[in-house]
Design a protein around this motif. Structure first.
Motif, PDB file in Angstrom:
ATOM      1  N   PRO A 190     -50.526  57.901 -47.335  1.00 36.19           N
ATOM      2  CA  PRO A 190     -50.947  56.501 -47.151  1.00 36.19           C
ATOM      3  C   PRO A 190     -50.363  55.849 -45.899  1.00 36.19           C
ATOM      4  CG  PRO A 190     -49.516  56.742 -49.090  1.00 36.19           C
ATOM      5  CD  PRO A 190     -49.873  58.116 -48.635  1.00 36.19           C
ATOM      6  N   GLY A 191     -49.101  56.135 -45.599  1.00 36.47           N
ATOM      7  CA  GLY A 191     -48.495  55.530 -44.403  1.00 36.47           C
ATOM      8  C   GLY A 191     -49.126  56.054 -43.119  1.00 36.47           C
ATOM      9  N   ALA A 192     -49.476  57.330 -43.104  1.00 39.86           N
ATOM     10  CA  ALA A 192     -50.169  57.876 -41.930  1.00 39.86           C
ATOM     11  C   ALA A 192     -51.543  57.227 -41.799  1.00 39.86           C
ATOM     12  CB  ALA A 192     -50.289  59.390 -42.049  1.00 39.86           C
ATOM     13  N   ALA A 193     -52.192  56.976 -42.942  1.00 43.91           N
ATOM     14  CA  ALA A 193     -53.509  56.323 -42.915  1.00 43.91           C
ATOM     15  C   ALA A 193     -53.395  54.895 -42.385  1.00 43.91           C
ATOM     16  CB  ALA A 193     -54.121  56.324 -44.320  1.00 43.91           C
ATOM     17  N   SER A 194     -52.364  54.161 -42.787  1.00 44.49           N
ATOM     18  CA  SER A 194     -52.236  52.782 -42.284  1.00 44.49           C
ATOM     19  C   SER A 194     -51.835  52.769 -40.814  1.00 44.49           C
ATOM     20  CB  SER A 194     -51.265  51.961 -43.139  1.00 44.49           C
ATOM     21  OG  SER A 194     -49.977  52.525 -43.194  1.00 44.49           O
ATOM     22  N   THR A 195     -51.039  53.754 -40.385  1.00 46.43           N
ATOM     23  CA  THR A 195     -50.696  53.848 -38.963  1.00 46.43           C
ATOM     24  C   THR A 195     -51.964  54.058 -38.129  1.00 46.43           C
ATOM     25  OG1 THR A 195     -48.463  54.663 -39.359  1.00 46.43           O
ATOM     26  CG2 THR A 195     -49.454  55.234 -37.245  1.00 46.43           C
ATOM     27  N   ALA A 196     -52.874  54.877 -38.629  1.00 47.01           N
ATOM     28  CA  ALA A 196     -54.134  55.086 -37.902  1.00 47.01           C
ATOM     29  C   ALA A 196     -54.901  53.768 -37.768  1.00 47.01           C
ATOM     30  CB  ALA A 196     -54.985  56.136 -38.612  1.00 47.01           C
ATOM     31  N   LEU A 197     -54.876  52.936 -38.802  1.00 42.60           N
ATOM     32  CA  LEU A 197     -55.557  51.633 -38.724  1.00 42.60           C
ATOM     33  C   LEU A 197     -54.884  50.717 -37.698  1.00 42.60           C
ATOM     34  CD1 LEU A 197     -56.200  50.813 -42.503  1.00 42.60           C
ATOM     35  CD2 LEU A 197     -57.864  51.625 -40.820  1.00 42.60           C
ATOM     36  N   ILE A 198     -53.566  50.760 -37.661  1.00 47.43           N
ATOM     37  CA  ILE A 198     -52.833  49.881 -36.734  1.00 47.43           C
ATOM     38  C   ILE A 198     -53.100  50.293 -35.278  1.00 47.43           C
ATOM     39  CG2 ILE A 198     -50.499  49.186 -36.017  1.00 47.43           C
ATOM     40  CD1 ILE A 198     -49.744  49.424 -39.080  1.00 47.43           C
ATOM     41  N   LEU A 199     -53.203  51.599 -35.043  1.00 49.08           N
ATOM     42  CA  LEU A 199     -53.541  52.070 -33.690  1.00 49.08           C
ATOM     43  C   LEU A 199     -55.005  51.781 -33.366  1.00 49.08           C
ATOM     44  CD1 LEU A 199     -51.527  53.403 -31.688  1.00 49.08           C
ATOM     45  CD2 LEU A 199     -50.717  53.459 -34.029  1.00 49.08           C
ATOM     46  N   ARG A 200     -55.871  51.858 -34.374  1.00 46.69           N
ATOM     47  CA  ARG A 200     -57.276  51.482 -34.178  1.00 46.69           C
ATOM     48  C   ARG A 200     -57.361  50.018 -33.762  1.00 46.69           C
ATOM     49  NH1 ARG A 200     -61.258  52.978 -32.089  1.00 46.69           N
ATOM     50  NH2 ARG A 200     -60.808  55.007 -33.030  1.00 46.69           N
ATOM     51  N   ALA A 201     -56.549  49.197 -34.404  1.00 44.86           N
ATOM     52  CA  ALA A 201     -56.521  47.762 -34.067  1.00 44.86           C
ATOM     53  C   ALA A 201     -56.115  47.557 -32.609  1.00 44.86           C
ATOM     54  CB  ALA A 201     -55.561  47.019 -35.002  1.00 44.86           C
ATOM     55  N   LEU A 202     -55.161  48.355 -32.151  1.00 41.73           N
ATOM     56  CA  LEU A 202     -54.721  48.248 -30.753  1.00 41.73           C
ATOM     57  C   LEU A 202     -55.865  48.604 -29.813  1.00 41.73           C
ATOM     58  CD1 LEU A 202     -52.341  47.792 -28.780  1.00 41.73           C
ATOM     59  CD2 LEU A 202     -51.858  50.244 -28.971  1.00 41.73           C
ATOM     60  N   ALA A 203     -56.577  49.675 -30.130  1.00 41.50           N
ATOM     61  CA  ALA A 203     -57.717  50.069 -29.297  1.00 41.50           C
ATOM     62  C   ALA A 203     -58.787  48.979 -29.306  1.00 41.50           C
ATOM     63  CB  ALA A 203     -58.291  51.395 -29.781  1.00 41.50           C
ATOM     64  N   ASP A 204     -59.020  48.386 -30.465  1.00 43.33           N
ATOM     65  CA  ASP A 204     -60.021  47.314 -30.564  1.00 43.33           C
ATOM     66  C   ASP A 204     -59.687  46.141 -29.640  1.00 43.33           C
ATOM     67  OD1 ASP A 204     -61.370  48.776 -32.483  1.00 43.33           O
ATOM     68  OD2 ASP A 204     -60.867  47.458 -34.167  1.00 43.33           O
ATOM     69  N   VAL A 205     -58.440  45.689 -29.676  1.00 49.71           N
ATOM     70  CA  VAL A 205     -58.120  44.474 -28.894  1.00 49.71           C
ATOM     71  C   VAL A 205     -57.941  44.756 -27.403  1.00 49.71           C
ATOM     72  CG1 VAL A 205     -57.086  43.284 -30.866  1.00 49.71           C
ATOM     73  CG2 VAL A 205     -55.604  44.519 -29.269  1.00 49.71           C
ATOM     74  N   THR A 206     -57.742  46.006 -27.044  1.00 48.62           N
ATOM     75  CA  THR A 206     -57.646  46.304 -25.615  1.00 48.62           C
ATOM     76  C   THR A 206     -59.004  46.664 -25.029  1.00 48.62           C
ATOM     77  OG1 THR A 206     -56.969  48.588 -26.140  1.00 48.62           O
ATOM     78  CG2 THR A 206     -55.221  47.007 -25.654  1.00 48.62           C
ATOM     79  N   GLY A 207     -60.036  46.560 -25.848  1.00 46.11           N
ATOM     80  CA  GLY A 207     -61.388  46.784 -25.346  1.00 46.11           C
ATOM     81  C   GLY A 207     -61.836  48.221 -25.469  1.00 46.11           C
ATOM     82  N   GLY A 208     -61.134  48.991 -26.275  1.00 48.99           N
ATOM     83  CA  GLY A 208     -61.476  50.402 -26.393  1.00 48.99           C
ATOM     84  C   GLY A 208     -62.100  50.748 -27.726  1.00 48.99           C
ATOM     85  N   GLU A 209     -63.164  50.054 -28.082  1.00 51.78           N
ATOM     86  CA  GLU A 209     -63.761  50.283 -29.416  1.00 51.78           C
ATOM     87  C   GLU A 209     -64.361  51.672 -29.601  1.00 51.78           C
ATOM     88  OE1 GLU A 209     -64.261  47.349 -27.952  1.00 51.78           O
ATOM     89  OE2 GLU A 209     -63.874  45.779 -29.417  1.00 51.78           O
ATOM     90  N   GLY A 210     -64.723  52.318 -28.467  1.00 54.81           N
ATOM     91  CA  GLY A 210     -65.481  53.576 -28.581  1.00 54.81           C
ATOM     92  C   GLY A 210     -64.852  54.560 -29.380  1.00 54.81           C
TER      93      GLY A 210
END
Ligand code: ADP
Ligand code: MG
Length: 210
Positions: A190-210
């Motif tokens: 579960p913690g690895a899964a939430s870390t993936a979401l937190i890094l996804r969030a970083l990509a989203d806000v830096t303009g890297g949605e792809g």
């Protein structure tokens, strides 16, 4: 990337974790105590509330250290302490107002170091480290190949997701899941899964949605 962008990152992470809280909690119910998703959603929501109260001229360092302190006090569980430490260490590494890819890479490395100093997990132990370590390595590799901040963040998010998936066949050696021994095999951490979401969030806000 500036203090406002870092606040947007925490806000986006709170959204993604809240949307997936049920799944994260189910993952934790399988190999832990079933509190991860809702705890982390609550902690991140509290961090967003506290960040909204910061003065407009708050620094990147203040944003992340404040978010980290709030996570420690409001999340609970092992992950609250670990994510809190990660954000506080990342924040302390940020000594300028405008964060480029190099600064963000340094902050991510510090976040990983903070998690490992506190939790003593290595890659392969089936924890958030499996997602975060791959993310940090991918961010640096992308940066050395000439990627900009958004590109490096996108690479980090993809690597974190791969790192999370890689925990499925692992046997847990740290945290509550390690009490299950071989019965922890076959489940996503579960913690690895939430870390993936937190890094996804970083990509989203830096303009890297792809
Ligand atoms: P708990 O309910 O066991 O206190 P949480 O549910 O908050 O913990 O978080 C569980 C997650 O924390 C695990 O899936 C794992 O990724 C992470 N974790 C637990 N212990 C460690 C550790 N020593 N190092 C790194 N991550 C850990
Ligand atoms: Mg738990």
């Amino acid at each position: 990337m500036n203090a406002a962008d870092l606040t947007a990152w925490i806000r986006r992470a709170a959204e993604l974790v809240a949307a997936d809280a049920e799944r994260l909690t189910e993952l934790d119910a399988a190999i832990g105590d079933g509190d991860h998703g809702h705890n982390l959603a609550r902690g991140l929501a509290a961090a967003v509330d506290v960040l909204d109260e910061l003065p407009a001229d708050a620094s990147p360092q203040q944003v992340l250290t404040t978010a980290g302190r709030t996570l420690v006090s409001k999340t609970g569980g092992a992950s609250g302490a670990l994510y809190g430490m990660a954000l506080r260490r990342a924040g302390k590494a940020l000594k300028v107002d405008e964060i480029d890819a190099r600064w963000l890479g340094a902050a991510l490395r510090e976040a990983l170091a903070g998690v490992q100093d506190l939790g003593k997990a290595e890659e392969g132990d089936k924890t958030m480290v499996d997602a975060l370590a791959r993310a940090v390595a991918a961010f640096d590799a992308a940066r050395h190949e000439g990627a900009d901040l958004a590109g490096a963040a996108r690479a980090a998010a993809a690597a974190a997701e791969e790192g999370a998936q890689a925990t499925v066949p692992m046997q847990a050696r740290k945290g509550r899941a390690s009490y299950l021994g071989p019965r922890s095999v076959g489940h996503l951490d579960p913690g690895a899964a939430s870390t993936a979401l937190i890094l996804r969030a970083l990509a989203d806000v830096t303009g890297g949605e792809g």
